[in-house]
Design an enzyme around this catalytic site. Structure first.
Site, PDB file in Angstrom:
ATOM      1  N   ASP A  13       0.801  -1.512  -0.087  1.00 33.95           N
ATOM      2  CA  ASP A  13      -0.340  -0.093  -0.252  1.00 33.95           C
ATOM      3  C   ASP A  13       0.846   1.163   0.298  1.00 33.95           C
ATOM      4  O   ASP A  13       1.879   1.286   0.363  1.00 33.95           O
ATOM      5  CB  ASP A  13      -0.961  -0.410   1.776  1.00 33.95           C
ATOM      6  CG  ASP A  13      -1.674   1.205   1.493  1.00 33.95           C
ATOM      7  OD1 ASP A  13      -2.639   1.384   0.156  1.00 33.95           O
ATOM      8  OD2 ASP A  13      -2.453   1.605   2.113  1.00 33.95           O
ATOM      9  N   ASP A  15      -0.051   4.667   0.903  1.00 35.96           N
ATOM     10  CA  ASP A  15      -0.506   5.638   2.302  1.00 35.96           C
ATOM     11  C   ASP A  15      -0.212   4.676   3.253  1.00 35.96           C
ATOM     12  O   ASP A  15      -1.438   3.613   3.714  1.00 35.96           O
ATOM     13  CB  ASP A  15      -2.271   6.514   1.801  1.00 35.96           C
ATOM     14  CG  ASP A  15      -1.743   7.528   1.201  1.00 35.96           C
ATOM     15  OD1 ASP A  15      -0.959   8.280   0.870  1.00 35.96           O
ATOM     16  OD2 ASP A  15      -2.587   7.609  -0.242  1.00 35.96           O
ATOM     17  N   ASP A 209      -0.936  -0.593   6.043  1.00 37.72           N
ATOM     18  CA  ASP A 209      -1.208  -0.572   7.560  1.00 37.72           C
ATOM     19  C   ASP A 209      -2.468  -0.590   7.779  1.00 37.72           C
ATOM     20  O   ASP A 209      -3.421  -0.005   8.887  1.00 37.72           O
ATOM     21  CB  ASP A 209      -1.048   0.999   7.347  1.00 37.72           C
ATOM     22  CG  ASP A 209      -1.761   1.964   6.623  1.00 37.72           C
ATOM     23  OD1 ASP A 209      -1.866   1.325   5.858  1.00 37.72           O
ATOM     24  OD2 ASP A 209      -2.146   2.899   7.023  1.00 37.72           O
TER      25      ASP A 209
END
Length: 262
Positions: A13, A15, A209
């Site tokens: 990922d 961000d 995250d």
């Protein structure tokens, strides 16, 4: 249980893993450099459909992260791939930005508000009441409802913003029609991404995250999953979910040493 194969391709990922509010997370540059030096196939993923892969390449490059355009996979690209597989050369009424409209143009779709095959909802900072009303009427008239991603909020310097999932809920409430979400946690985004780089899930890893999108999507696609704690999910959050990541680390810096040359 059978022992997993060594990791020979990586998906991560963007961000919360590589960058946070426009700033690189420590170790992100070393991780990307290690990936590029290794020769292993990899992808940087984002559920954000606003930007094209070329836009994101330029933004990351300004932060010191050299990610080639072909190594960036967005929910807009996954959506376009899905529509091209389902109904090649179709038509769509689109609410979104250049990342989505460009992806649909590139697969030969015609963007129209006259009896479109699909209404496609993506991310934008300027959701218009007029556009949403048109989308509702087209869906009620028979257009199929597609959404780039289910994220309900997005980050900004001032705080959370309503995102695609929230706007999709409004349209669903008005039409009674739920959308098909192409982005994470739909494993479709992972599988189409893996296909794009010629990789296989049993020897691939997903870094994220968020438990509810990144880890879930990686798990359902059959990949090893790494949760980093530099984004939205905290250690205390993990046990709230009925599934777990393969490994939890503090940040992307802890994974540099796991990237082995191909």
């Amino acid at each position: 249980m059978a022992e997993r194969k060594p990791i020979s391709s990586w998906l991560t990922d963007m961000d919360g893993v590589l960058i946070h509010e426009g700033t690189p997370i420590p170790g992100a540059d070393a991780f990307i450099k290690r990936l590029r030096d290794s020769g292993l196939p990899f992808l940087v993923l984002t559920n954000n459909s606003i930007y094209t892969a070329r836009d994101l390449h330029a933004r990351l490059n300004r932060m010191g992260l050299d990610v080639p355009v072909e190594n960036i996979w967005t929910s807009a690209l996954a959506t376009a791939q899905f529509l091209d597989d389902q109904r090649p050369g179709g038509t769509a009424y689109v609410i979104g930005e250049a990342g989505l409209t460009t992806a649909l143009h590139d697969i030969g779709y015609v963007l129209t508000d006259h009896e479109p095959d699909y209404v496609v909802l993506g991310e934008t900072r300027t959701y218009s009441f007029e556009a949403l009303t048109k989308a509702i009427r087209l869906i009620n008239g028979g257009a199929r409802f597609i959404c780039t991603n289910p994220d309900e909020t997005g980050p900004s310097a001032e705080g959370p913003l309503p995102a695609t999932g929230s706007v999709a809920a409004l349209i669903t409430k008005a039409t009674g029609k739920a959308p098909y979400f192409a982005g994470k946690p739909n494993p479709l985004m992972m599988r189409t991404g893996l296909n794009a780089i010629g990789a296989h899930s049993e020897s691939s890893a997903m870094i994220g995250d968020r438990m509810d999108t990144d880890v879930l999507a990686g798990l359902e696609a059959g990949m090893q999953t790494f949760l980093v704690l530099t984004g939205l999910t905290t250690v205390a959050d993990i046990d709230k979910y009925p599934f777990r990541p393969s490994t939890v680390v503090d940040s992307i810096a802890d994974l540099v040493g796991l990237v082995e040359a191909g």
